[in-house]
Structure formats: C-alpha cells, structure tokens
Design a protein around this motif. Sequence first.
Motif, PDB file in Angstrom:
ATOM      1  N   VAL A  95       0.820  -1.210   0.000  1.00  0.00           N
ATOM      2  CA  VAL A  95       0.000   0.000   0.000  1.00  0.00           C
ATOM      3  C   VAL A  95       0.857   1.266   0.000  1.00  0.00           C
ATOM      4  O   VAL A  95       0.675   2.147  -0.841  1.00  0.00           O
ATOM      5  N   ILE A  96       1.810   1.341   0.928  1.00  0.00           N
ATOM      6  CA  ILE A  96       2.416   2.650   1.159  1.00  0.00           C
ATOM      7  C   ILE A  96       3.434   3.070   0.091  1.00  0.00           C
ATOM      8  O   ILE A  96       3.315   4.171  -0.444  1.00  0.00           O
ATOM      9  N   PRO A  97       4.415   2.239  -0.292  1.00  0.00           N
ATOM     10  CA  PRO A  97       5.324   2.717  -1.344  1.00  0.00           C
ATOM     11  C   PRO A  97       4.604   2.969  -2.670  1.00  0.00           C
ATOM     12  O   PRO A  97       5.030   3.814  -3.453  1.00  0.00           O
ATOM     13  N   GLY A  98       3.504   2.253  -2.897  1.00  0.00           N
ATOM     14  CA  GLY A  98       2.740   2.489  -4.121  1.00  0.00           C
ATOM     15  C   GLY A  98       2.168   3.890  -4.172  1.00  0.00           C
ATOM     16  O   GLY A  98       1.962   4.452  -5.245  1.00  0.00           O
ATOM     17  N   LEU A  99       1.893   4.447  -2.990  1.00  0.00           N
ATOM     18  CA  LEU A  99       1.265   5.767  -2.945  1.00  0.00           C
ATOM     19  C   LEU A  99       2.262   6.893  -2.712  1.00  0.00           C
ATOM     20  O   LEU A  99       2.011   8.029  -3.101  1.00  0.00           O
ATOM     21  N   ALA A 100       3.388   6.564  -2.067  1.00  0.00           N
ATOM     22  CA  ALA A 100       4.261   7.630  -1.551  1.00  0.00           C
ATOM     23  C   ALA A 100       5.174   8.247  -2.607  1.00  0.00           C
ATOM     24  O   ALA A 100       6.325   8.544  -2.333  1.00  0.00           O
ATOM     25  N   VAL A 101       4.652   8.410  -3.807  1.00  0.00           N
ATOM     26  CA  VAL A 101       5.433   9.105  -4.830  1.00  0.00           C
ATOM     27  C   VAL A 101       4.609  10.281  -5.357  1.00  0.00           C
ATOM     28  O   VAL A 101       3.382  10.220  -5.374  1.00  0.00           O
ATOM     29  N   GLU A 102       5.305  11.314  -5.758  1.00  0.00           N
ATOM     30  CA  GLU A 102       4.603  12.469  -6.327  1.00  0.00           C
ATOM     31  C   GLU A 102       4.063  12.078  -7.694  1.00  0.00           C
ATOM     32  O   GLU A 102       4.814  11.644  -8.561  1.00  0.00           O
ATOM     33  N   GLU A 103       2.776  12.230  -7.867  1.00  0.00           N
ATOM     34  CA  GLU A 103       2.222  11.892  -9.180  1.00  0.00           C
ATOM     35  C   GLU A 103       2.584  12.955 -10.204  1.00  0.00           C
ATOM     36  O   GLU A 103       2.703  12.686 -11.390  1.00  0.00           O
ATOM     37  N   ILE A 104       2.702  14.167  -9.745  1.00  0.00           N
ATOM     38  CA  ILE A 104       3.141  15.273 -10.575  1.00  0.00           C
ATOM     39  C   ILE A 104       4.400  15.807  -9.905  1.00  0.00           C
ATOM     40  O   ILE A 104       4.359  16.130  -8.719  1.00  0.00           O
ATOM     41  N   LYS A 105       5.470  15.863 -10.628  1.00  0.00           N
ATOM     42  CA  LYS A 105       6.738  16.322 -10.029  1.00  0.00           C
ATOM     43  C   LYS A 105       6.556  17.702  -9.403  1.00  0.00           C
ATOM     44  O   LYS A 105       6.004  18.604 -10.029  1.00  0.00           O
ATOM     45  N   GLY A 106       7.014  17.835  -8.189  1.00  0.00           N
ATOM     46  CA  GLY A 106       6.942  19.140  -7.537  1.00  0.00           C
ATOM     47  C   GLY A 106       5.646  19.394  -6.795  1.00  0.00           C
ATOM     48  O   GLY A 106       5.432  20.475  -6.267  1.00  0.00           O
ATOM     49  N   LEU A 107       4.783  18.370  -6.736  1.00  0.00           N
ATOM     50  CA  LEU A 107       3.490  18.548  -6.057  1.00  0.00           C
ATOM     51  C   LEU A 107       3.670  18.909  -4.583  1.00  0.00           C
ATOM     52  O   LEU A 107       3.026  19.818  -4.064  1.00  0.00           O
ATOM     53  N   THR A 108       4.582  18.205  -3.925  1.00  0.00           N
ATOM     54  CA  THR A 108       4.698  18.402  -2.469  1.00  0.00           C
ATOM     55  C   THR A 108       5.442  19.680  -2.114  1.00  0.00           C
ATOM     56  O   THR A 108       5.331  20.154  -0.991  1.00  0.00           O
TER      57      THR A 108
END
Lengths: 421, 289
Positions: free
Chosen positions: A357-370
């Motif tokens: 669950v977690i590594p699958g989600l813990a990436v920025e879907e759009i670069k620079g989102l966070t």
Amino acid sequence: MKQVTCCENQTACGLKKIFWYLGGFLFLIGLYGWIDRLWYGHLHANYGNVVTWGLWVSLYIYFIGLSAGSFLISSLVYVFNFKQFERIGWVALLTAIITLLMALFSIWVDLGHMERAWKVMIFANFKSPMAWMIWLYSAYFLLLLVETWFLLRGDLVRQASLSGLPGRVFHFLSFGSPAPSEITQKRDLKIVRILATIGVPVAVMFHGGVGALFGVVAARPHWHSGLFPILFLLSALVSGGALLIVVTSIFQKGFEANRDTIFALGKLVLGLLLLDLLFQFSEILVAFYGGIPSHVEGLKLALFGPYAWVFWVWQIGIGTVIPVILLTTKTRHQVGWVALAGLLLVIGFIGMRLNIVIPGLAVEEIKGLTTAYVSTRVATNYFPSVSEWLLSAGIVGFGLLLFGLGELFLSKENKLTEDEV
Amino acid sequence: MTQQKKKDHQETEISDSVAIKTRRDFLKNLKDVGACALVTAIASGGIMSSFLSMTDAVASAPGGSRALTKRKYRYGMVIDTRRCVGCKACMVACKVENKTPPGVSYTIVSSHALDRPDEKPVFTTKPCFHCEHPPCVDVCPVSATFKRDQDGIVVVDYDRCIGCRYCITACPYGARYFDFGENYTMTESGPFKKIPSPEYNQFRKREEGSSPIGNVRKCTFCLHFQDAEGRYDKESGRWPSCAKTCTGHAIFFGDFNDPENEVARLIRERQPIRLKEELGTQPNVYYLL
C-alpha cells in the motif's frame, strides 16, 4: 465437568492464557483509538492526500487475506477431502469469519463518512472494483456464516439442552432445529460440501478482486501489474495457513495433540511461501530491468527508501527468511519450531501488506506537487499516528477475544458429546 | 462579425437568466429525486443506471466521440507556461473563492528548473484536468463522482461520497484532496469561517462531521459561476477564479466545442501538450510550452 479450562497439558494452557491476556490488553488500549476516531474523525490520522491509504487499509487487505487463506485451506477438507486437516476444518472457518469481521472494522474506520457505508449496496457502480469487492465480500461473508452454521448445527442442537442461559442461547443459535439424526447429519455435511465448493471461486474472486482493485490503478505504476491479483491470492494462502498453524498450536487441545496437522500445514505453507517469493521476485526483477522511472520509483522506496526496514526486517527477515529456515532445517520436525514459524509468518505478512500500500502511494504523481503546496497532508512521508496504531491494536484484540469465545462455546469437541458417548 | 453577434445574443440571454431564476443545481436535483423515491426504487435505479453506464461506456469507448457530440459544452483550459511567472495568485484566488481548508488546494503551481542557468524555471499551474476519460469516476464505488453530461465538468456529490479515497489513488494528476476537517488557525473563528463556500451553489457551512468534511474535494472550474444555461461570463467576472486572477494572463478558459472560442483557437494554432497522454485519460487542460 463444566470446567472452562480443560487443558491437555501445561504449555497449551499457558499459551491460551497469554492469548486471553493479549486479546484483553489490545482490546482495552484500542478503546482509546476508537474514541479518538469517533470523536475527532480523521484529524489525528497521519495519512494525507498523497499517501491517502495507510495502516488501516494495509490491515484490511491483510485481514481479508487471512480470511480467504484460511477459508481456502478449510475447503481442502470439505471439497477435496484432505483428511489430514479434518480436525481444524471448523476452526479454519471460524478463523475466516473472525478475520473477515476484523477486516470490516479496519476498512470501516478508514471511510470519511462511516455512517454512509450502506450506500455502497444501493448506489453500487459496477465499473468500480471496489463495488465488486463489497458485493463479493457480502456474498462471501454470508456463505461463511451459513456453511459454519450447517457444520455446527448438530452441536448447537445438542447444547440447546443445557440448562439456563447457555441453553437458551444455543437454542436460539440453532434456530430451533430438531434433534440431529444420522440422516440430518449426513444432509448437513452434504450442504457444507456444496457451500464450500461454491465458496472456493467466491473466495478466489473476492480476494483476487481486491488485488485487482489495486492492479487496475494505472496512475500508480507500482500497483499496475497483472501479477497483483495472483500475488494477493498467494499471500492470502501463506498468511492464512500460517495463522491456522498458530491457531491449532494454541486451541483444539494445543500443539501436542495436533502435531500431524501442524506438520502438514507447515509443509503446505512452505511450498506456498516459496511460490509467493518467486512471484514477488519476478515482479521486482522485471520492473528494475525495464527501468521505467515511474515503475521503479515505488520499488526503490520499498527497498531502499526511508521504510526499507519494513521490507528487509519485517517482510523479508521475520516474514520470509526465518520461517523458511525453520521449515526446512532440522527444526521442521519439532512442533514448537513449526508453530513459531507460523507465528513469524503471520506477523511478517503485515509488513508485506504495508509494502504494497504505502510505497505504491508515496510518490509524487506530478513532479513538484509536495513543494508546490506545503502541508503535512500533501507529503510523501507517512508513519501511522498513535491513534491509528491503537485502533488497529483494538481491532486485533477484539478479534482475538471473539475468536477465543467462539472457540470456547462452539467447540465441536465439547463436554456434552463425551457424556453422550 | 458573427462572433460579435453571437456574443451580443449571449449577453442578453445571460442577463435574463441571471435575473429571473436561481441557477439550476444538478446535484441538488439528484438529491431531491432520491428523497422522493422509495428506497427500493433508488436501489434498483442506482444499480440499473450503473449497468446502463457500463454498456454505455463500452459503446462509446473508442475515442469517446459519442460523449463529445452529445455534450453542449466542453469546458477546458489552455495554460501558457511562457506567460506564467509562478506568483501562485491562482492558488490564493482559488482558496479564497472555494474556502478550501488546509491541505486542500484545487490548483497548485509547480516549478521545474531547466538545465540552462539563464532560464527561468517552467512554472505550471495545475487544476483538475476534467479528463474525457476520468479514471477517478470509474473507480468510485458509489458513483458519487461523475462527469456532468452537459459540460464535462467532473464533480463530487458531497452527500453521496463515502470518503473511501479510491479516486485519489486513481487520479494520475494529484488533483483530488480529502477534507480532513482541519481549519486555519487564523480562521478558526471569525467572519471568514462564517462565509459558506459557494461550491456547487450549495453554500454549505463546513461544520464538524458534516460534508464536505470527510469527503474528497476537487476543482469544479468554479461551476457556481455558470448561469442557468451553463455559460460563464468573463465580462462580468463570472469566470473561474484562477483564470480571472492570473497576473500574466497565462490561464485561458473556455469551451472547446465552440470553434470560435479562444481556447479552441489556441490548441488549433499552437502546439499544445497534455500531461501523461500515455494513460489515455485525454485531459481537457492543455499546456503551451
């Protein structure tokens, strides 16, 4: 005669004691989590809009995995006539029911609006894998209940003759069925066989469907793989089988009495675990060889990221390497070690589910989102909060207590049968 | 010339409809219908409609042309990254307009540094793309999020959404946000909190435990500015607030179904790109580089 604790030997009795204390303790500390969740909603949960599913969803897929796994193993008895597992047939069913209930609680508290859960039955969108999951969940749950009832009906009726409150409860549970005879017993067993046969594809669809729920999400390359539904099923069988090892070690007269069953389960689980490992290895290898950044990103996080310890220590160490060693070396002939391997697998597979669950989600879907919007809710790092942990512990405790009670009162090898014989 | 005529015609119509009736609220209609019907009727209706929508999706799957032709408007944006200075005024305007809580932002401005040191970074403002094939809509277990038939805007029915957040995982563009119920300390009390959000023309008070808290929220192209006919009006400021406030005029908003429209002309004449085309979502927001 009506003594509650009828332990065959000291160790089993000790294990049972530990079980009850653990269940009670976890249930009590869980109350804090429940109060916090019901009072403050999602305010004290640590998931956000990037890692939007956390510990509760991971536990949900873990619990349904346990349920589907132990059900499928019980079907070995009732569908495929595996005599070796006959002793644990009904305990496996009880395990499947209780873990399914635990799954229900962990996904229920994860909803933004718990009071609207019923809407999924009425407004179901059949394009959504989640809607399918919910319908299959319900079908599977119902089937489990009916199958278990038919399996236990004879005992329920017998115990209905007890005096006082227990008798009345059992009378109610048996729905006033007439006293069992040869013919009804046979008929009941036939019904159980039919239900178990139907249950196999239902359980496969249900749990495979949950794998598909993740697998279809094209936006998350870490999940988007045809292997996912199969990986889910295999992991279910491993963790479910391992849980049954633990259950038979503690219950049903303890591990001394169930030696053969435990050894057989150990072999089965080992085979499945190695197969599961092969699938996971294939998934990782193909992704890394292809090297598409978005595809590798999630795996890199799982393997080398901040939570690499969940993978290397929890999933691989506790959940794979040690059990494999215990189940392949000399220790495989000692029931205690096999039981320990089962316990480690049960614990280790929580890590495996977290790593889905977690590594699958813990990436920025759009670069620079966070960095574009700075907020704790828009961040790729996630660690469950205290109330998330406590509520999860509470659900586990609840499950343990419920299982203990179920095993105690519904026990097929109850005291009355001895009187009758 | 024809354009001018059309515009005049539109303006009279708009002033009429704004003056006379209150704006139609699609979501509210839905709710009213639901309230009147028996539960069984909803049940069969809901399930039937999902089956119908399934067959519909199959029928219109190649290219999705059927969905396009029956739609009155196809609203979308063209964002000129060369005009964007990265001031984030659109984010602020959106926040003020929709009263979004902390952690929720319907649009973001990300910056991508270029290798050449003498260049300014590429700034992109990123609202919801209101895709032609929105993956978020397909995965919603209760059809609480859907693409409106009349203008293709992807909306959330706050009263139906159960808050499972599956759509957040399914959106490839990070355009969806869960309302955790947090408040800015500055606005915890005081007048700002008392002003309801005009979203969907529902003017909800954001109170503890009630929607939109516990729901997934997203950009609506400020559809509360539409008139009864579903049109926006740039002249009178009834226009998506991010586009309205953009200091560099980088955000062009309009109807792609109207070939005369600015946005339709821009994607015709320039070289637009869309993000993550490979996923087949067909966003309605284009970028000019």
